[in-house]
Structure formats: structure tokens, C-alpha cells
Enzyme design. Structure first.
Site, PDB file in Angstrom:
ATOM      1  CD  GLU A 394      -2.678  -1.207  -0.199  1.00 59.01           C
ATOM      2  OE1 GLU A 394      -2.986  -0.114  -0.869  1.00 59.01           O
ATOM      3  OE2 GLU A 394      -3.361  -2.340  -0.526  1.00 59.01           O
ATOM      4  CG  HIS A 397      -1.016   0.984  -4.593  1.00 57.59           C
ATOM      5  ND1 HIS A 397      -0.797   0.672  -5.968  1.00 57.59           N
ATOM      6  CD2 HIS A 397      -1.551  -0.345  -3.947  1.00 57.59           C
ATOM      7  CE1 HIS A 397      -1.238  -0.543  -6.247  1.00 57.59           C
ATOM      8  NE2 HIS A 397      -1.396  -1.157  -4.978  1.00 57.59           N
TER       9      HIS A 397
HETATM   10 ZN    ZN Z   1      -2.504  -3.236  -4.806  1.00 59.41          ZN
END
Ligand code: ZN
Ligand code: ADP
Length: 544
Positions: A394, A397
Site C-alpha cells: 500500500e 501505491h
Molecule cells: Zn494493490
């Protein structure tokens, strides 16, 4: 894809990247699906023209069923009293992919009453009394409200207009995505004019037996005339008014009955017919002619200002803690329909009521927000290793979104698993756009690949996980569109170009993460400690 498709969606792009441990809902065979449906265990079904139907069972489980693309599916579902939702999109496939996680979950959240646009009309719903809803209860653009005020004036005193020889409005078509107040506006019009309200869904007109629909139409108008006028509302008019195809006698007859009735009532009858549809382009032109549905009102997904208005309307009777900023919530809910905003506040109110004391808190809204978007936070245990890889994924991202999509607002990154099988997600909102450049699209691919790139950095190529499956699919969809539809590749050979774009994006993502490795680690560590990072936490780490 026309650029207008973006505008039609009326929307900011909401990017979700989900590291999902359980992946997609389980696939149930078509025949097993009907066994469950027939034994009353299916709550709602979302039909789409994609590969699968998505359904929610009565116990809340989400399942997928291969899409038979058969014409009678909807009819059969409705006959079993199962709520049916159709997903048709003005967005191109891959853009839909970007919002699919959010959208799918949002739509299937509905339980019972038509909160999210799932509606059932058994027979004509007639309210001899006028509804007690008025324009006060709807947040709509000034233009829309003005059109409706004109109609209300006519309904109140049809004779006055007739005396002046003014041609009465007959049919008004409301069009726009589900949950954007089409029904509510029709009801409010009746309420405002203190006129009775008659509602029926187009799907209920078109029956197995030829002639039933036509007689239902006549009954509807007869009732309205008997009570001295009012608002007739026909939801899902496209079910009756699709462009004529060969040999659907029942629909043809129903449509003709409707056209006849509409030309039959006179100026002084005080009847206005409102109809709703998600799509204008499929309607029979006969319906749109002079003297029929010749007025059109478009209702789109609300923009930020309208979202605030809608939140305010529904917050009116709810005790909110003074710390809560509806402005900020309006900013975080791009792509929400009015119905979804209503559901958000309602879910928060339910949480506060369960607690039984004090007002609705910011934390109630946050938990409700997760509930309506990615599923309830679920206390499923993750091993430390799983937590670690999720945090890096995460963080990947988030970091790339921050670096490469500077216009996007990162609103939330979490590694708390959700009841729908996601191990974590990062959410970002991009401002409304009409056109996207090659650079924008490439950056979107990089952001989607950021999770996998971070895993690779942490664990090495051998140990990357299946958690990136959704991300990879999205990345590939965008790359394919770039190569095929927009001729943004180098060689003109779509397959080669697609792969080259993906390889290039993966390389850029890795370089970016390596360059900012310290920040990446900071993000991942913060996630491991706090589990959820909100907009301000993220800003603090990303822009020190
Ligand atoms: Zn992902
Ligand atoms: P549609 O007919 O377009 O599918 P509905 O009118 O059934 O949508 O909307 C469902 C519910 O969502 C409404 O009853 C209302 O509570 C809420 N809602 C949607 N749009 C608005 C809006 N613009 N203002 C206030 N409430 C709204």
C-alpha cells in the site's frame, strides 16, 4: 471512447488499489445460483454486461456467477422478489475497472429498502394524498429546480394556463445514473404541488402475457384522471421504450398504449408524466416526440458542491458532533451518488444509535465510509509477515500516486482487512477531467503497479504475492486502451505496444520507489503502527 464519456460520468476518477488476500468473491455455477435464488437465499443481484453477475446472499456473502447473457434472467429474478440492479456504464471499460471495486461494493451494499436505488413496485403505487416531500428535501441545481417549479405551478392551476392557451407540459424525462434523485424529484414535485403521486416501474409493465402491460398503463392513467390529476412517475422507462426491435409484441403494445394515453389527456386534466432512465440513447424516438416526453432534465452524479448540499439535507435531523466537517466529507466522496451519500450518513447514525449515547462522531462516519466502499473492517487475523507485505504494497501505491499524480488527493491508506477480502487499500481522488494525456495514463499505470513494485523491492522477485492481481489487471486494461484506442504506442502493433508500455511503467515505478526509498519505509512503518493513515497523516509523511 469519446472524451464526453468522462463528462457523462460526471465524475472525478476515484482510484482504488486493493491488495486483496481473498481476491474476488467466489464463483458459483449458474445452476447452483438458481438453486439458491429459488430457495430465497439471494438478496440482490447486479447484472452487467461483463463476465459475471455479482450477487449478495441473504447472509451478506458476495458471490459471482458466470453471465449467461440470457434475456429472461432479470424477469426471473424479479419474479422471485430479488432486488435487481443493472450496471451500465458511460465510462470505457478500463476506467470502469478503476472504480469497479468501489462501485461494485457500493451498489451491492443495499439491504432492503431502496436506499441505493434498488426499487420494487409490485403494482401501481398510488398515493391519493400528496407526498410530504418538497423541494426542501432535494439538493438539485438551480436550473433543475426552476424547471420543476414551473411544472408545479402548472399542476396547481392547470386551468389558469389553459385559459391563456398555454400548451401544457406533458412528459418530462429525467435521465442519469441510479441514485441521483430522479424518483425523489418526481415525488417532490407532487408534494410541492400538493398533488397525488402514481408510480410504477417500466419493468413491471412488460409481462409475459401480451396485453397485460398495456392494460396496466391504461389503469394508471385512469386512476390519475379519477383523482383529478397528479404526477405519474414511470421508473426505468427504457424497459418499455427501448428502440423497437423485431417482435416483442408485449413491449410494442405497452409502448403504444403509453403513447396513446399521453396524447389522450388534455391540457386541463392536470396530469404530468415523469419518466426516469439511465440512458437516453436506447429510447424509441417515438417517445421523445413533441407532445410526449419532449422535456428532458439531466441529473448527473453530484459534484463536490452538490455533495455538500445533499449531505446537509440528510444531516438535518441527525445529531452530528460539532467537529464533523461535511465540507471535508463532500471532498472525500467523489463518484458517490446522492443515494450513496444518504446511505453513508444513515450508516453512521446507526453506529451512533447502537452506542446509545452522544452524537454521531467523525469515527462513525469513517467506519460507515469503509462499510459502504470496501466493506466493514473485519478483525481477521493477519500474520506479521502478511501485515508487513501489505504495508509495503500500500505504501508503494501511495508513494507513486503522490509523486506521479500530483493533482490526486490521497485520502486514505489502510492495512486493516475488510470483510470483503481486501487486506488493505489506498484511496485517492482525482479532480474532474475531460481529457487525459499519455503522461497521465502512464502515471495511472505506474500507480497501479506501485504495490507490486514495492513488494518486489522488499521481498525480491521470488516472493511477490498474488495480492497484486487486481492491480495488474487494471494496469493492463489502461495499457491496452493506450495501445489500441489512442495510438499511444511506438510500433503500432497493439500487443507489442501494450507490453512495452507495461514494462516501461514497471521500470518507472521501481525507479521512483528506489529514489524515495526512505519515504517508502517511513510510510510502511507508519502503516504498521497506525494501520490507517488519513489525508493529514499522509501529507505529513510525504511533504515533510
Ligand atoms: Zn494493490
Ligand atoms: P433514482 O430514482 O435516481 O435512482 P432516488 O430518487 O431513488 O434515485 O434516490 C434515492 C435516495 O437517495 C433518495 O430517496 C434520497 O434519500 C437520496 N438522494 C439522492 N439524490 C439526492 C439529492 N440530490 N438530494 C437529496 N437526497 C438525495
Amino acid at each position: 471512447m469519446k472524451p464526453a464519456a468522462f463528462a457523462a460520468a460526471g465524475a472525478a476518477l476515484l482510484l482504488f488499489f486493493i491488495l486483496s488476500a481473498g481476491e474476488q468473491p467466489v464463483v458459483l455455477s449458474y445452476s447452483d445460483f438458481w438453486l439458491l435464488a429459488e430457495s430465497g437465499q439471494v438478496e440482490s443481484v447486479t447484472l452487467s454486461d461483463g463476465e459475471y453477475w455479482h450477487s449478495i446472499l441473504t447472509d451478506g456473502t458476495a458471490i459471482r456467477t458466470p453471465n449467461p447473457r440470457a434475456v429472461d434472467g432479470k424477469e426471473r429474478l424479479l419474479a422471485l422478489d430479488i432486488a435487481v440492479k443493472e450496471r451500465e456504464s458511460a465510462l470505457p471499460g478500463w476506467a470502469l475497472g478503476l472504480i469497479a471495486v468501489g462501485a461494485f461494493i457500493l451498489f451491492s451494499q443495499a439491504k432492503g429498502k431502496g436506499a441505493l436505488g434498488l426499487k420494487k413496485y409490485a403494482a401501481v403505487q398510488a398515493d391519493e394524498r400528496a407526498p410530504d416531500i418538497t423541494f426542501q428535501d432535494v439538493a438539485a441545481s438551480g436550473e433543475t429546480l426552476q424547471s420543476l417549479r414551473d411544472l408545479a405551478a402548472f399542476l396547481k392551476e392547470p386551468k389558469r394556463f389553459a385559459d391563456y392557451g398555454a400548451r401544457a407540459p406533458k412528459g418530462v424525462l429525467l435521465y442519469g445514473p441510479p441514485g441521483t434523485a430522479k424518483t425523489l424529484l418526481a415525488k417532490a414535485l407532487a408534494g410541492e404541488a400538493k398533488a397525488p403521486f402514481f408510480a410504477m416501474s417500466g419493468a413491471d409493465f412488460v409481462q409475459v402475457y401480451v396485453g397485460v402491460g398495456a392494460s396496466r398503463v391504461r389503469e394508471l392513467f385512469r386512476k390519475a384522471r379519477k383523482s383529478g390529476g397528479g404526477v405519474i412517475f414511470i421508473d426505468e422507462i427504457d424497459a418499455i421504450g427501448k428502440k423497437r426491435d423485431s417482435g416483442n409484441d408485449e413491449r410494442e403494445q405497452t409502448l403504444n398504449a403509453l403513447l396513446t394515453e399521453m396524447s389522450g389527456f388534455s391540457e386541463s386534466d392536470g396530469i404530468i408524466v415523469l419518466a426516469a432512465t439511465n440512458r437516453l440513447d436506447t429510447l424509441d424516438p417515438a417517445l421523445l416526440r413533441e407532445g410526449r416526453f419532449d422535456r428532458r432534465i439531466e441529473v448527473g452524479l453530484p459534484d463536490c458542491g452538490q455533495r455538500l448540499q445533499i449531505l446537509k439535507v440528510h444531516a438535518r435531523k441527525k445529531p452530528l458532533h460539532e467537529n464533523i466537517s461535511l465540507e471535508s466529507w463532500a471532498g472525500q466522496t467523489a463518484l458517490f451518488s446522492g443515494a450513496q451519500l444518504e446511505a453513508l450518513l444513515n450508516e453512521a447514525a446507526i453506529r451512533a444509535a447502537r452506542r446509545g449515547s452522544g452524537p454521531i462522531l467523525e469515527s462513525d462516519l469513517e467506519s460507515a465510509f469503509c462499510g459502504v466502499t470496501v466493506g466493514e473492517e473485519s478483525p481477521r487475523l493477519m500474520t506479521d509477515a502478511e501485515k508487513r507485505v501489505t504495508a509495503w504494497h500500500e505504501a508503494g501505491h501511495a508513494l507513486i500516486t503522490h509523486c506521479m499524480l500530483p493533482d490526486a488527493r490521497l485520502t486514505r491508506v489502510t492495512i486493516i482487512p475488510s470483510s470483503r477480502g481486501a487486506a488493505g487499500y489506498s484511496m485517492s481522488v482525482q479532480p474532474d477531467r475531460l481529457l487525459l494525456s499519455r503522461k497521465d495514463l502512464l502515471a495511472m499505470i505506474c500507480a497501479a503497479l506501485g504495490g507490486r513494485a514495492a513488494e518486489e523491492m522488499l521481498l525480491g522477485r521470488e516472493n511477490v504475492t498474488t495480492g497484486a492481481a487486481n492491480d495488474l489487471k487494471k494496469a493492463r486494461e489502461i495499457a491496452a486502451a493506450m495501445a489500441k484506442d489512442y495510438a499511444m504506442g511506438e510500433t503500432g502493433d497493439p500487443d507489442k505496444d501494450e507490453n512495452a508500455i507495461l514494462a516501461d511503467a514497471m521500470e518507472r515505478a521501481s525507479v521512483c520507489l528506489k529514489e524515495h526509498r526512505e519515504t517508502l519505509e517511513k510510510l510502511a512503518k507508519a502503516l504498521l503502527i497506525k494501520e490507517t493513515l488519513r489525508e493529514n497523516d499522509l501529507k505529513e509523511i510525504l511533504t515533510p
